[in-house]
Design a protein around this motif. Structure first.
Motif, PDB file in Angstrom:
ATOM      1  N   TYR A 278       2.615   9.729  16.022  1.00  0.00           N
ATOM      2  CA  TYR A 278       2.728   8.774  17.118  1.00  0.00           C
ATOM      3  C   TYR A 278       4.170   8.773  17.628  1.00  0.00           C
ATOM      4  CZ  TYR A 278      -1.685   7.000  15.192  1.00  0.00           C
ATOM      5  OH  TYR A 278      -2.972   6.876  14.725  1.00  0.00           O
ATOM      6  N   TYR A 279       4.524   9.790  18.445  1.00  0.00           N
ATOM      7  CA  TYR A 279       5.880   9.897  18.940  1.00  0.00           C
ATOM      8  C   TYR A 279       6.085   8.932  20.102  1.00  0.00           C
ATOM      9  CZ  TYR A 279       5.257  14.536  16.751  1.00  0.00           C
ATOM     10  OH  TYR A 279       4.955  15.571  15.899  1.00  0.00           O
ATOM     11  N   VAL A 280       7.146   8.138  20.025  1.00  0.00           N
ATOM     12  CA  VAL A 280       7.478   7.254  21.145  1.00  0.00           C
ATOM     13  C   VAL A 280       7.899   8.113  22.341  1.00  0.00           C
ATOM     14  CG1 VAL A 280       9.059   5.484  21.974  1.00  0.00           C
ATOM     15  CG2 VAL A 280       8.164   5.363  19.634  1.00  0.00           C
TER      16      VAL A 280
ATOM     17  N   ASN B 208       0.844  -1.188   0.000  1.00  0.00           N
ATOM     18  CA  ASN B 208       0.000   0.000   0.000  1.00  0.00           C
ATOM     19  C   ASN B 208       0.881   1.240   0.000  1.00  0.00           C
ATOM     20  OD1 ASN B 208      -1.918   1.984   0.228  1.00  0.00           O
ATOM     21  ND2 ASN B 208      -2.689   1.343   2.228  1.00  0.00           N
ATOM     22  N   PRO B 209       1.395   1.652  -1.162  1.00  0.00           N
ATOM     23  CA  PRO B 209       2.304   2.795  -1.205  1.00  0.00           C
ATOM     24  C   PRO B 209       1.645   4.122  -0.868  1.00  0.00           C
ATOM     25  CG  PRO B 209       1.761   2.041  -3.420  1.00  0.00           C
ATOM     26  CD  PRO B 209       1.187   1.026  -2.483  1.00  0.00           C
ATOM     27  N   ASN B 210       0.327   4.140  -0.676  1.00  0.00           N
ATOM     28  CA  ASN B 210      -0.312   5.366  -0.201  1.00  0.00           C
ATOM     29  C   ASN B 210       0.019   5.660   1.257  1.00  0.00           C
ATOM     30  OD1 ASN B 210      -1.566   6.509  -2.395  1.00  0.00           O
ATOM     31  ND2 ASN B 210      -3.481   5.423  -2.113  1.00  0.00           N
ATOM     32  N   ILE B 211       0.480   4.654   1.988  1.00  0.00           N
ATOM     33  CA  ILE B 211       0.846   4.832   3.386  1.00  0.00           C
ATOM     34  C   ILE B 211       2.364   4.854   3.491  1.00  0.00           C
ATOM     35  CG2 ILE B 211       0.683   3.894   5.719  1.00  0.00           C
ATOM     36  CD1 ILE B 211      -1.954   4.959   4.499  1.00  0.00           C
ATOM     37  N   VAL B 212       2.902   5.907   4.111  1.00  0.00           N
ATOM     38  CA  VAL B 212       4.341   6.066   4.261  1.00  0.00           C
ATOM     39  C   VAL B 212       4.639   6.353   5.725  1.00  0.00           C
ATOM     40  CG1 VAL B 212       6.391   7.338   3.528  1.00  0.00           C
ATOM     41  CG2 VAL B 212       4.496   7.004   1.922  1.00  0.00           C
ATOM     42  N   TYR B 213       5.555   5.563   6.284  1.00  0.00           N
ATOM     43  CA  TYR B 213       6.010   5.800   7.654  1.00  0.00           C
ATOM     44  C   TYR B 213       7.194   6.755   7.591  1.00  0.00           C
ATOM     45  CZ  TYR B 213       3.259   1.566   8.295  1.00  0.00           C
ATOM     46  OH  TYR B 213       2.252   0.632   8.276  1.00  0.00           O
ATOM     47  N   SER B 214       7.037   7.929   8.194  1.00  0.00           N
ATOM     48  CA  SER B 214       8.044   8.977   8.063  1.00  0.00           C
ATOM     49  C   SER B 214       8.510   9.448   9.431  1.00  0.00           C
ATOM     50  CB  SER B 214       7.488  10.164   7.267  1.00  0.00           C
ATOM     51  OG  SER B 214       7.286   9.816   5.917  1.00  0.00           O
ATOM     52  N   ASN B 215       9.703  10.001   9.439  1.00  0.00           N
ATOM     53  CA  ASN B 215      10.336  10.452  10.674  1.00  0.00           C
ATOM     54  C   ASN B 215      10.751  11.908  10.553  1.00  0.00           C
ATOM     55  OD1 ASN B 215      12.031  10.363  13.169  1.00  0.00           O
ATOM     56  ND2 ASN B 215      13.666  10.566  11.657  1.00  0.00           N
TER      57      ASN B 215
ATOM     58  N   GLY C  49      13.070  11.826  15.166  1.00  0.00           N
ATOM     59  CA  GLY C  49      12.525  10.989  16.220  1.00  0.00           C
ATOM     60  C   GLY C  49      11.027  11.047  16.370  1.00  0.00           C
ATOM     61  N   ARG C  50      10.376  11.895  15.596  1.00  0.00           N
ATOM     62  CA  ARG C  50       8.918  12.001  15.675  1.00  0.00           C
ATOM     63  C   ARG C  50       8.320  11.133  14.572  1.00  0.00           C
ATOM     64  NH1 ARG C  50      10.534  17.533  16.476  1.00  0.00           N
ATOM     65  NH2 ARG C  50       9.892  18.130  14.375  1.00  0.00           N
TER      66      ARG C  50
ATOM     67  N   GLU D  25       0.621   0.365  13.358  1.00  0.00           N
ATOM     68  CA  GLU D  25       1.049   1.569  12.638  1.00  0.00           C
ATOM     69  C   GLU D  25       1.351   2.739  13.564  1.00  0.00           C
ATOM     70  OE1 GLU D  25      -2.111   1.976   9.647  1.00  0.00           O
ATOM     71  OE2 GLU D  25      -0.678   1.152   8.206  1.00  0.00           O
ATOM     72  N   GLY D  26       1.741   2.473  14.802  1.00  0.00           N
ATOM     73  CA  GLY D  26       2.205   3.530  15.686  1.00  0.00           C
ATOM     74  C   GLY D  26       1.281   3.890  16.821  1.00  0.00           C
ATOM     75  N   LYS D  27       0.070   3.385  16.806  1.00  0.00           N
ATOM     76  CA  LYS D  27      -0.856   3.750  17.880  1.00  0.00           C
ATOM     77  C   LYS D  27      -0.334   3.281  19.235  1.00  0.00           C
ATOM     78  CE  LYS D  27      -4.961   3.461  14.871  1.00  0.00           C
ATOM     79  NZ  LYS D  27      -4.263   2.926  13.668  1.00  0.00           N
TER      80      LYS D  27
END
Length: 726
Positions: free
Chosen positions: A183-185, A158-165, A168-169, A231-233
């Motif tokens: 979704y910042y750790v 699903n290239p419509n979804i991108v995990y980006s930084n 650190g955020r 996905e980060g939740k």
């Protein structure tokens, strides 16, 4: 002795990063300071005025010693020139100078390339032009979440979804909506904080790794490995501190001169996280202060497997886990920030129990060449690519020996490499993205191939696509057509002509290329209704010694033009083709698979494309018949007086065939009408419409009628006495 000249705000921001002071070589009172802003003093540095530059974050400059109004100044946008003492600057839109920290690719077709780019945004660009052009250049890219630091990692499937930084955020960016869920750790602001007191130490280019076994599992790194399955939740920490964490390194950076704490200076953080593509739950990490760790049980236990040959505190820049052999991995590290410029690439074949140094400074990568990245080719075990501070290298024997792999790649730091669909995708620190667009020869190269007088490589699958890729500079663009990449190797310069033939599944040769000169096609009065002859194209094949790339544009031989040359033919349909390379008495054959553009699935069928080919070949045959008639008429008119009856008759027939373009908007004759039809049915992959077939029938009848007139005139001329005006 020293006197404080100025402590004006702005000229001393982040001194470890900026603050170059340059003096006009003809006037010591004119002083420039490069910083976030660009400053000029005309009173020996007592006061400064800010001067505009095309981009922020200014780093360096050169002043012409003979004419100080001429300067070259560099910043995080590139380079710019002034000819009037910094009142105006040249553009930066004439240079590909993006500084890219990493590279990832997605799985759509054609694939896209992703990275964080210094002092701009994250960026996604297509690997092949999407069709939109501005000023002759492909003009399509997009910011993709996060910020300049990256990485930006597309979700598999699903290239419509991108995990980006962004320092650190962590964010989940949706290309369809343009929204990024955050979704910042830990959600702790790290600016201005001594890293020793932070619960999580994130640095600038925080690693993000999507599990090769589950696209919903994502790893993220501080000094710990964090994992999310939604996905980060929600995040879980699955490791202890995997850094060396020497307490004396955890300080408020910049003191006592300036406080400079933005997270980018954090030491003892993870730089890389990689899960094995062969062994789920085998996860590797590397830190920017030296340690390499691995877990074999999905994070339950971790083992320090740092190569013993790596001196302390090296930055583990990349880890590549072999896609071929369980337990095998490669590590690239550098220590040039510690004044150690040695290359460090290590290999293990037993999950880090033992390591082999692959760069001793004498086996191809020199001593003064820090190493940033190493990757193993997924299609050939032991084929390695290494990116260094000074370019690209390749090894055919698992790192025993390295060879330069630079070719036309600019000499610039190679920050990251990815192999995708037999392409090598390169990220650089200063010269943007580069793609080596077919690795097939490297996959097949061996001693026998290298020693053979002539060798034709097995080509990778080609796709029937319609696009043009720009080569060269924007000032001198060349367009490389879509097509099948064919490679051949000559041990020595060819002693005879080379011939390359493309044959369809029925054995019919649809295209032939011959090195050397081509004989001009003579007009054929007899047989003007005959089939289209297969024509050869001259000087299409390089005959020099070495490896050569030839691109077949996927087209059949084209129709003859009125000049006697070959026009553009119709596109070949998907299927299996035979490629034959002949040199003297030797002929080498291989097969080529031509595939349909997968984006057309459901819209255009194989039968549609075969019908289109048959129709367009018929149009091409009509164009060839037309061209032969025109050439015959023009030859027959030579030597005839314009008042001669035969000349007038031939001229009248010629005028029915050829549009008189000496006038504005002249009536369109048969040549224009046939080309008009050819244009309608050849611009896209499609089934021709009913009107196309009807128009082809009409034009064929019209040309037949003109042909009858021409036959009549020619017969009369042949029967006329020799003294009839010639």
């Amino acid at each position: 002795t020293w006197t404080l000249a100025s402590n004006q705000a702005g000229i001393m921001n982040r001194p470890f990063y900026y603050t170059n002071v340059d003096v006009d070589p003809t006037d010591a009172d004119v002083v420039y300071v490069n910083n976030e802003g660009f400053y000029k003093s005309t009173d020996g540095g007592r006061s400064f005025q800010r001067v505009s530059t095309p981009h922020g974050d200014n780093h360096d400059m050169w002043i012409n010693p003979d004419n100080p109004d001429i300067m070259v100044q560099s910043n995080d946008g590139g380079a710019n020139v002034t000819l009037d003492g910094a009142r105006t600057w040249s553009t930066q839109h004439n240079q590909n100078t993006a500084e890219l920290y990493q590279v990832h690719t997605d799985d759509q077709f054609p694939y896209w390339i992703y990275a964080g780019q210094q002092d701009n945004s994250t960026i996604a660009v297509p690997s092949q032009p999407p069709g939109t052009r501005v000023g002759g250049r492909a003009a399509f890219w997009e910011a993709i979440g996060g910020c300049e630091t990256g990485p930006a990692v597309p979700k598999p499937g699903n290239p419509n979804i991108v995990y980006s930084n962004c320092k650190g955020r962590f964010g989940r960016y949706n290309r369809a909506t343009g929204q990024e869920w955050q979704y910042y750790v830990g959600a702790v602001d790290m600016y201005g904080v001594n890293p020793s007191t932070l619960p999580y130490r994130f640095q600038r280019v925080v690693p993000i790794e999507v599990s090769p076994h589950d696209p919903n599992t994502v790893y993220h790194g501080s000094q710990y490995v964090h994992r999310t399955r939604d996905e980060g939740k929600t995040w879980e920490t699955i490791s202890p501190d995997l850094t060396a964490f020497r307490p004396e390194r955890q300080v408020t950076s910049g003191k006592p001169i300036t406080r400079d704490i933005t997270g980018e200076e954090h030491y003892s953080t993870l730089y890389v996280i990689e899960e094995s593509p062969l062994e789920p739950g085998v996860i590797w990490t590397g830190a920017n202060d030296g340690p390499v760790h691995v877990t074999l049980d999905d994070g339950e236990t971790w083992v320090d497997v740092t190569p013993p040959g790596l001196p302390p505190e090296g930055r583990i820049q990349s880890i590549d886990v072999s896609p071929h052999t369980p337990g095998k991995a490669y590590v690239a590290a550098y220590r040039y920030l510690l004044n150690d410029f040695q290359p460090y690439i290590f290999k293990t074949e037993n999950h880090g129990d033992t390591w082999t140094l692959l760069t001793d400074g004498t086996n191809g990568i020199g001593e003064f060449n820090p190493t940033r990245v190493v990757r193993e080719d997924p299609d050939r075990e032991g084929l390695l690519y290494a990116g260094t501070e000074y370019g690209l290298f390749v090894s055919m024997n698992d790192g025993e020996r390295w060879m330069p792999f630079q070719a036309n790649l600019p000499m610039t730091p190679i920050t990251d490499l990815r192999v995708n669909r037999k392409d090598l995708v390169v990220a650089t620190m200063g010269r943007s993205f580069w793609i080596l667009d077919d690795l097939s020869p490297l996959h097949q190269l061996n001693e026998q191939v290298a020693a053979a007088p002539v060798h034709l490589f097995e080509p990778r699958d080609a796709y029937r696509m319609r696009y043009g890729a720009r080569r060269g500079s924007s000032a001198d663009p060349e367009y490389l057509p879509a097509g099948a990449v064919l490679w051949y190797h000559l041990a020595d310069e060819a002693s005879a002509d080379l011939t390359l033939e493309i044959a369809d599944a029925s054995g019919n040769v649809i295209r032939r290329f011959i090195s050397g000169e081509r004989e001009e096609m003579a007009p054929e009065v007899q047989g003007m209704r005959g089939p289209v002859p297969l024509q050869s194209e001259p000087e299409a094949l390089d005959t020099g010694a070495g490896l050569h790339r030839f691109i077949w544009d996927l087209r059949h031989a084209g129709p003859m033009t009125t000049s006697g040359r070959q026009g553009r033919g119709p596109m070949a349909v998907p299927g299996t083709y035979t490629v034959r390379l002949s040199h003297g008495d030797e002929t080498i054959s291989t097969t080529l698979a031509l595939l349909a553009d997968p984006r057309l699935e459901g819209d255009v069928s194989q039968a549609d494309m075969e019908a289109q080919l048959a129709h367009n070949k018929a149009v091409g045959e009509l164009l060839t018949r037309h061209a032969r008639m025109v050439r015959s008429i023009r030859e027959s008119m030579e030597g005839l007086d314009e008042t001669d009856a035969h000349h007038r008759a031939l001229k009248a027939i010629h005028d029915q065939l050829v549009t008189d373009n000496s006038d504005s908007y002249p009536p369109r004759m048969l040549d224009s009408q046939i080309r008009y039809l050819a244009g309608m049915t050849s611009r896209a992959d499609q089934l021709p419409g009913r009107d196309a077939y009807q128009r082809l029938a009409t034009l064929t009848s019209s040309l037949d009628a003109v042909m009858m007139l021409l036959d009549s005139v020619m017969e009369e001329m042949n029967q006329a006495p020799a003294s009839s005006g010639r």
